[in-house]
Scaffold this motif. Structure first.
Motif, PDB file in Angstrom:
ATOM      1  N   LEU A 131      55.509  32.789  48.182  1.00 36.66           N
ATOM      2  CA  LEU A 131      56.697  33.929  48.801  1.00 36.66           C
ATOM      3  C   LEU A 131      55.656  35.383  48.417  1.00 36.66           C
ATOM      4  O   LEU A 131      55.087  36.072  49.046  1.00 36.66           O
ATOM      5  CB  LEU A 131      57.722  33.756  48.227  1.00 36.66           C
TER       6      LEU A 131
ATOM      7  N   THR B  89      51.323  43.312  52.077  1.00 37.06           N
ATOM      8  CA  THR B  89      52.829  44.247  51.818  1.00 37.06           C
ATOM      9  C   THR B  89      52.848  44.345  50.017  1.00 37.06           C
ATOM     10  O   THR B  89      52.486  43.022  49.614  1.00 37.06           O
ATOM     11  CB  THR B  89      53.021  43.779  52.650  1.00 37.06           C
TER      12      THR B  89
ATOM     13  N   ILE C 196      59.407  41.726  52.436  1.00 33.49           N
ATOM     14  CA  ILE C 196      60.417  40.624  51.745  1.00 33.49           C
ATOM     15  C   ILE C 196      60.993  40.171  50.595  1.00 33.49           C
ATOM     16  O   ILE C 196      60.808  40.978  50.283  1.00 33.49           O
ATOM     17  CB  ILE C 196      58.947  39.417  51.519  1.00 33.49           C
TER      18      ILE C 196
ATOM     19  N   TYR D   7      60.310  41.937  58.631  1.00 33.26           N
ATOM     20  CA  TYR D   7      61.161  41.416  57.281  1.00 33.26           C
ATOM     21  C   TYR D   7      61.392  40.575  57.423  1.00 33.26           C
ATOM     22  O   TYR D   7      61.727  39.702  59.118  1.00 33.26           O
ATOM     23  CB  TYR D   7      62.990  41.709  57.273  1.00 33.26           C
TER      24      TYR D   7
ATOM     25  N   ALA E  21      52.774  37.895  50.650  1.00 26.68           N
ATOM     26  CA  ALA E  21      52.859  39.276  50.552  1.00 26.68           C
ATOM     27  C   ALA E  21      51.812  39.432  49.941  1.00 26.68           C
ATOM     28  O   ALA E  21      50.934  40.306  50.679  1.00 26.68           O
ATOM     29  CB  ALA E  21      53.548  39.626  49.701  1.00 26.68           C
ATOM     30  N   GLU E  22      50.746  38.777  49.134  1.00 26.01           N
ATOM     31  CA  GLU E  22      49.433  39.781  49.252  1.00 26.01           C
ATOM     32  C   GLU E  22      48.557  39.246  50.507  1.00 26.01           C
ATOM     33  O   GLU E  22      47.781  40.273  50.346  1.00 26.01           O
ATOM     34  CB  GLU E  22      49.033  38.611  47.948  1.00 26.01           C
TER      35      GLU E  22
ATOM     36  N   ASN F  30      56.142  45.278  49.215  1.00 30.27           N
ATOM     37  CA  ASN F  30      56.926  45.115  49.986  1.00 30.27           C
ATOM     38  C   ASN F  30      57.683  43.917  48.839  1.00 30.27           C
ATOM     39  O   ASN F  30      57.733  43.656  50.632  1.00 30.27           O
ATOM     40  CB  ASN F  30      57.692  45.701  50.832  1.00 30.27           C
ATOM     41  N   LEU F  31      57.797  42.970  48.083  1.00 30.53           N
ATOM     42  CA  LEU F  31      58.615  42.091  47.989  1.00 30.53           C
ATOM     43  C   LEU F  31      59.646  42.294  47.034  1.00 30.53           C
ATOM     44  O   LEU F  31      59.185  42.983  45.813  1.00 30.53           O
ATOM     45  CB  LEU F  31      57.502  41.099  47.889  1.00 30.53           C
TER      46      LEU F  31
END
Length: 744
Positions: free
Chosen positions: A341, A350, A327, A519, A345-346, A352-353
């Motif tokens: 956001l 992920t 992200i 993504y 993501a949580e 990857n933020l």
């Protein structure tokens, strides 16, 4: 024997002055107009402005004065007459009013009576005061003088026949902007205000001459003839093109933002506004604005309903959840959107933020931090060290603060790869290649300065050597007991850092170098916003991508599988945190285009489609009540590769190409400061490569090549090639350590 004070109970260094029968305490050395303004006693004026040096040339503020029972033989200008103990001032007696009315009559001798077609109509100081002090019929029948207009560039329109020679614009460019571009030419009734050389205004603050002009001589060229002031609704908002967060009003008619003007805030932007924040709204109405959801259909896109687009987006996120998902968030995204956001993501599992999409070296895990010395207090610093920043272009109004500081005695020292233009004198400068910046910071001699600030800017923060420069700056600040002020790289980089838009796993560069299967990109123009464009486009091009975007531009269409249209900051209610760590609120001004929605609404709808918990709010108040700053243990990335031969790359942001909105503002793109893609070389390096000024050169890096026009400039450090980012032509070079330059 000395005279006794009128009031012995005065504060120190104050005197008693009596204005229209009201006894006031005023500081010694201040002017009558200062005391009157503080007491709310109106005195008419044109040339006086509280932020500009006193000129006393319009004479509209003439008042009658009396000391010790003796009246002054003639009226005195209130803006240039110092107060004294026992001074009596009469602003409305017969003598004062006669003088003020006579001045008004003289001012109107040559003024064209074109109020019906003047853009200043309805908010004109001359119009307002002539109603109270003017005659109903002019006694002058002579021909009025006419002054030829000159083209001052794409931002400021001129009708100099209307000029009353108050010289506010002259004093602004000289004393505030520091460019000395305007002045008075000729004398007497032939006096004209202009640039003399006929060239456009080049200051990055030029739009402020519109605000200070009391008549319609200087007006907003982009707004010209579009609306009357009484047709407009003012909506308080924020500048979102740098981290200062300038306060402003968007003036709106029927949902369209027609102009932006400053909103006073002494702690942030005072009463000024940079041209970038003033004119960027034009970019909101570009032809490629995203107005409907789009879904990829082979090589093309087709319009879709929101239900279908959200279903497609949720399917991509389900198929590429956990570590397969990255992200990436634009650093001007609001706190509300950022918090959602992070929550998304949580929920998708992920780590990857990241919002640090323009930074190359995140090996130290650095995140944005609030200035240790508030921007407004920099004026009181004894010494300021600027490290790796083209400050005048990066944060124009912070540069203006430093100009004020220097005028007050502050010593500024610069460490840069380029001797960037500044509008103030510099005590010392060290111009070295980017790899040497960290080494020379500790050699700066600050003398016996007590209050010190170290400002680290974007040239350093976005460099491939950023971690080393940040450490050297922090060590220097600690050794000198200085306040460290790192400029956040993005309008809301600080807020996004506080609300958890940071990697627990891969940072922005890592998730692009080690490509993910899917993504989510938020508010990003993929072709121009990343530090390493070639790596980013390659990673995104080989993955499934959900794009939340304000623009359905070519690069977004190139990589996205579904495009969800969202509003820009000027179109939504939002909160941004500025470089001082202050959260500021913007209200929605412009109407959302087509079927676009506020980003937080789209995120909530997407979460409902994904059946995620934590998105149960129904309005913005509920959202704000559900979010809070969220500490994140930031994963440290790896240092970027420094291999390669040739010259070191020094990259700074092009002033009017910092984001997707500014790149689409046509007036800003026509400004002379928007120099276009090019490479600037030191004369010695150009000679070694056999390159002449304006020749075309081929630049090769480990990741890509570019062909650019050469500009030879001795401000560039030897062994260094300076480029500006935000251009497609320079995109392959920005994240490179070294570049080989040969004749094209």
């Amino acid at each position: 024997m000395s005279a006794q004070p009128v009031n012995p109970n005065l504060p120190p260094d104050h005197v008693t002055v009596i204005i229209d029968g009201v006894e006031l305490a005023a500081p010694k050395g201040s002017m009558i107009i200062h005391a009157a303004d503080k007491a709310g006693i109106p005195i008419p004026r044109f040339c006086y402005h509280e932020k500009l040096p006193i000129a006393a040339n319009c004479r509209m503020c003439l008042v009658d004065t009396e000391v010790g029972g003796r009246s002054a033989p003639k009226p005195s200008p209130a803006c240039a007459t110092p107060v004294m103990d026992g001074l009596k001032v009469f602003t409305r007696n017969e003598k004062a009013l006669k003088a003020q009315r006579n001045v008004m009559e003289f001012l109107l001798i040559n003024h064209p009576l074109d109020c019906p077609i003047c853009d200043q109509g309805g908010e004109c100081e001359l119009q307002d005061l002539s109603l109270g002090y003017g005659r109903s019929v002019s006694r002058f029948v002579e021909r009025k003088r006419v002054v030829a207009d000159e083209d001052m560039g794409p931002l400021v329109a001129t009708e100099m026949t209307r000029c009353i020679q108050c010289t506010r614009c002259v004093r602004f460019t000289a004393d505030i902007a520091g460019t000395y571009e305007l002045g008075g030419m000729q004398r007497g009734e032939n006096l004209q205000i202009g640039t003399y050389d006929g060239k456009p205004l080049t200051t990055e603050l030029s739009g402020n001459v519109i605000d200070v002009c009391p008549v319609g001589a200087l007006t907003n060229k982009v707004f010209r003839f579009k609306a009357r002031p009484w047709e407009l609704t003012a909506k308080p908002s924020l500048g979102y093109h740098d981290a200062l967060g300038s306060n402003l009003f968007h003036h709106v008619r029927r949902g369209e933002i027609l102009r932006s003007v400053p909103r006073d805030n002494e702690a942030v932007n005072e009463c000024w506004l940079s041209d970038r924040d003033r004119y960027a709204h034009e970019g909101l109405y570009a032809a490629d604005r995203a107005t409907v959801p789009l879904i990829r259909d082979g090589e093309n896109f087709r319009e879709a309903s929101w239900d279908e687009a959200l279903a497609k987006a949720s399917q991509i996120l389900r198929d590429n959840a956990a570590d397969d998902l990255g992200i990436l968030v634009h650093p001007s995204t609001s706190n509300e959107e950022g918090a959602l956001l992070a929550r998304l993501a949580e929920a998708l599992g992920t780590g990857n933020l990241d919002h640090r999409i323009g930074q190359c070296d995140l090996s130290d895990g650095a995140i944005a931090e609030a200035f240790a010395m508030p921007a407004a207090e920099l004026e009181q610093a004894d010494a300021i060290v600027i490290v790796g920043s083209n400050l005048r272009h990066e944060v124009p109004l912070l540069h203006q603060r430093l100009r004020k500081a220097v005028k007050g005695g502050t010593k500024v020292h610069m460490v840069n790869p380029v001797d960037f233009d500044v509008a103030f004198g510099v005590a010392s400068k060290q111009i070295v290649a980017p790899s040497q910046l960290a080494d020379v910071i500790g050699t700066i001699d600050l003398g016996d300065a007590a209050t010190i600030a170290v400002i680290v800017g974007g040239v350093a923060e976005n460099s491939v050597h950023a971690a080393a420069i940040r450490k050297a700056a922090a060590d220097f600040a600690a050794a000198k007991r200085a306040k460290l002020c790192r400029i956040p790289q993005g309008a809301n980089a600080l807020g996004l850092s506080q609300y958890g838009v940071l990697p627990a796993s891969r940072d922005a560069q890592a998730m692009l170098r080690d490509a993910r299967a899917g993504y989510l990109i938020y508010g990003i123009e993929p072709g121009l916003d990343f530090a390493d464009q070639l790596t980013a486009l390659k990673a995104l091009g080989g993955a499934q991508v959900v794009a939340f975007s304000q623009f359905a531009c070519q690069s977004t269409r190139q990589v996205a599988d579904v495009i969800l249209p969202i509003g820009a900051l000027a179109e939504v209610d939002a909160t941004l945190t500025n470089l001082d760590g202050v959260a500021q609120t913007a209200l929605a001004a412009g109407k959302l285009p087509g079927q676009a929605h506020a980003g937080w609404r789209v995120l909530r709808a997407l979460a409902d489609e994904l059946k995620l918990d934590g998105f149960g709010f129904t309005d913005l108040a509920g959202l704000r009540a559900s979010i809070a700053p969220k500490p994140v243990q930031v994963a440290k990335g790896s240092a970027p590769p420094l291999a390669g031969n040739g010259l070191e790359v020094a990259a700074s942001q092009a002033i009017y190409r910092v984001d997707a909105v500014t790149r689409r503002a046509q007036a800003l793109q026509a400004h002379p400061l928007n120099a276009g893609p090019r490479v600037l070389l030191n004369p010695a390096d150009a000679a070694t490569a056999g390159l002449a000024d304006e020749a075309m050169a081929k630049l090769s890096t480990a990741t890509g090549t570019a062909t650019l026009q050469v500009v030879i400039d001795d401000r560039v450090a030897p062994g260094c090639a300076w480029i500006e980012t935000g251009h497609g032509a320079t995109a392959p070079l920005a994240a490179s350590a070294k570049v080989e330059v040969v004749r094209a």
